[in-house]
Motif scaffolding. Structure first.
Motif, PDB file in Angstrom:
ATOM      1  N   PHE A   1       0.825  -1.213   0.000  1.00 57.50           N
ATOM      2  CA  PHE A   1       0.000   0.000   0.000  1.00 57.50           C
ATOM      3  C   PHE A   1       0.862   1.268   0.000  1.00 57.50           C
ATOM      4  CE2 PHE A   1      -1.899   3.468   2.441  1.00 57.50           C
ATOM      5  CZ  PHE A   1      -3.022   3.726   1.682  1.00 57.50           C
ATOM      6  N   PHE A   2       1.891   1.319   0.817  1.00 55.43           N
ATOM      7  CA  PHE A   2       2.670   2.545   0.983  1.00 55.43           C
ATOM      8  C   PHE A   2       3.663   2.768  -0.156  1.00 55.43           C
ATOM      9  CE2 PHE A   2       1.289   1.327   5.243  1.00 55.43           C
ATOM     10  CZ  PHE A   2       0.676   2.501   5.660  1.00 55.43           C
ATOM     11  N   ALA A   3       4.024   1.714  -0.856  1.00 55.61           N
ATOM     12  CA  ALA A   3       4.888   1.796  -2.038  1.00 55.61           C
ATOM     13  C   ALA A   3       4.775   0.480  -2.794  1.00 55.61           C
ATOM     14  CB  ALA A   3       6.339   2.079  -1.648  1.00 55.61           C
TER      15      ALA A   3
ATOM     16  N   PHE B   1      -0.596  -0.941   8.277  1.00 53.92           N
ATOM     17  CA  PHE B   1      -1.553  -1.031   7.185  1.00 53.92           C
ATOM     18  C   PHE B   1      -2.095   0.369   6.879  1.00 53.92           C
ATOM     19  CE2 PHE B   1      -1.609  -5.042   9.437  1.00 53.92           C
ATOM     20  CZ  PHE B   1      -1.684  -6.003   8.442  1.00 53.92           C
ATOM     21  N   GLY B   2      -2.572   0.542   5.658  1.00 50.94           N
ATOM     22  CA  GLY B   2      -3.260   1.779   5.322  1.00 50.94           C
ATOM     23  C   GLY B   2      -4.599   1.877   6.040  1.00 50.94           C
ATOM     24  N   VAL B   3      -5.113   3.087   6.160  1.00 50.05           N
ATOM     25  CA  VAL B   3      -6.352   3.338   6.896  1.00 50.05           C
ATOM     26  C   VAL B   3      -7.398   3.886   5.926  1.00 50.05           C
ATOM     27  CG1 VAL B   3      -7.434   4.630   8.766  1.00 50.05           C
ATOM     28  CG2 VAL B   3      -5.087   3.793   9.024  1.00 50.05           C
ATOM     29  N   LEU B   4      -8.582   3.236   5.859  1.00 51.65           N
ATOM     30  CA  LEU B   4      -9.667   3.684   4.992  1.00 51.65           C
ATOM     31  C   LEU B   4     -10.770   4.348   5.819  1.00 51.65           C
ATOM     32  CD1 LEU B   4     -10.073   0.566   2.633  1.00 51.65           C
ATOM     33  CD2 LEU B   4      -8.499   2.502   2.428  1.00 51.65           C
ATOM     34  N   THR B   5     -11.375   5.367   5.252  1.00 49.96           N
ATOM     35  CA  THR B   5     -12.497   6.016   5.939  1.00 49.96           C
ATOM     36  C   THR B   5     -13.767   5.194   5.742  1.00 49.96           C
ATOM     37  OG1 THR B   5     -12.814   7.391   3.962  1.00 49.96           O
ATOM     38  CG2 THR B   5     -11.608   8.355   5.782  1.00 49.96           C
TER      39      THR B   5
END
Length: 258
Positions: free
Chosen positions: A151-153, A231-235
């Motif tokens: 996710f971040f790269a 981990f990435g964070v989703l709204t």
């Protein structure tokens, strides 16, 4: 004869006038008046001297007060020059600005993602730890941090996460704002990126951290060891209002200073 008489009267008149003048000069009343005038002048002069002394004292007091103010301002200036704000940049080994002091560059760490009771916050571990004891009870634990996905790269999965502790020399406050990649008016961007946390299915709780938009990795950290996972964070819309937020969009983040 007539001319002599006129001459005599004129001379006699002058003598009388001169004598009268002498008498007036020697008159006690005249002397008293002159003394009174002199006393009045002396009184005025004395009053002027007192006034000047008072003004000098006031000026001296003002100068002392100004010197105190200057000292206070100098002290405040020294305090500002010696102050600063610190923050951690996650996913980078160096601080983002030339005028930002690198306190140390280290390793992101924390509690294990799947251990109940693990510490929740992310920490930036220094590269040169100091140990005293050689053994202890195995209750509290510290693990390194990994990116679990790309996710971040594009190549971030399984990479170990670096971090850097930075100190600004131009600000007294540093804050992380989730959902923004720019700062509000009057604040300066230190760095921006994506918001990170643990996964919802993990046993351990976690906190939010702001990972730099262009993350780096720790050399040799390509193997999957788990530990503290990012981990990435989703709204998620609901009690979180949409708009302005958007459902299932990854949240950005920014660290600002002032």
């Amino acid at each position: 004869m007539i001319l002599l008489l006129i001459y005599f009267l004129c001379v006699r008149g002058n003598i009388v006038y001169t004598e009268d003048k002498r008498l007036l000069l020697n008159d006690p009343d005249v002397l008293v008046n002159r003394l009174n005038r002199l006393e009045s002048v002396v009184t005025v002069l004395n009053s002027t001297v007192v006034q000047l002394k008072t003004e000098n004292q006031q000026q001296a007091s003002t100068i002392i007060q100004q010197e105190k103010t200057i000292q206070q301002l100098q002290s405040s200036l020294n305090s500002v020059q010696n102050s600063g704000a610190t923050y951690i940049i996650w996913g980078r080994k160096q601080c983002p600005h030339n005028n930002t002091e690198l306190v140390y560059s280290g390793y992101a760490g924390g509690g294990h993602y799947n251990e109940i009771g693990a510490a929740v916050e992310h920490v930036c571990l220094p590269p040169d730890p100091n140990y005293v004891k050689t053994s202890g009870e195995d209750h509290g634990r510290m693990y390194g941090a990994e990116f679990y996905t790309n996710f971040f790269a594009d190549d971030a999965a399984n990479e170990d996460v670096p971090c850097a502790l930075c100190r600004t020399n131009h600000a007294n406050t540093a804050i992380m704002i989730p959902g923004k990649n720019t700062c509000y008016s009057g604040w300066k961007v230190e760095y921006h990126g994506y918001l990170a946390s643990g996964a919802i299915g993990n046993q351990a709780a976690s906190t939010y951290a702001c990972v730099d938009i262009k993350p780096e990795y720790i050399i040799g950290g390509v193997d999957r060891h788990f530990g503290k996972l990012l981990f990435g964070v989703l709204t998620k819309c609901g009690s979180l209002k949409c708009p302005p937020y958007k459902n299932n969009y990854p949240l950005t983040c920014v660290v600002c200073s002032k």
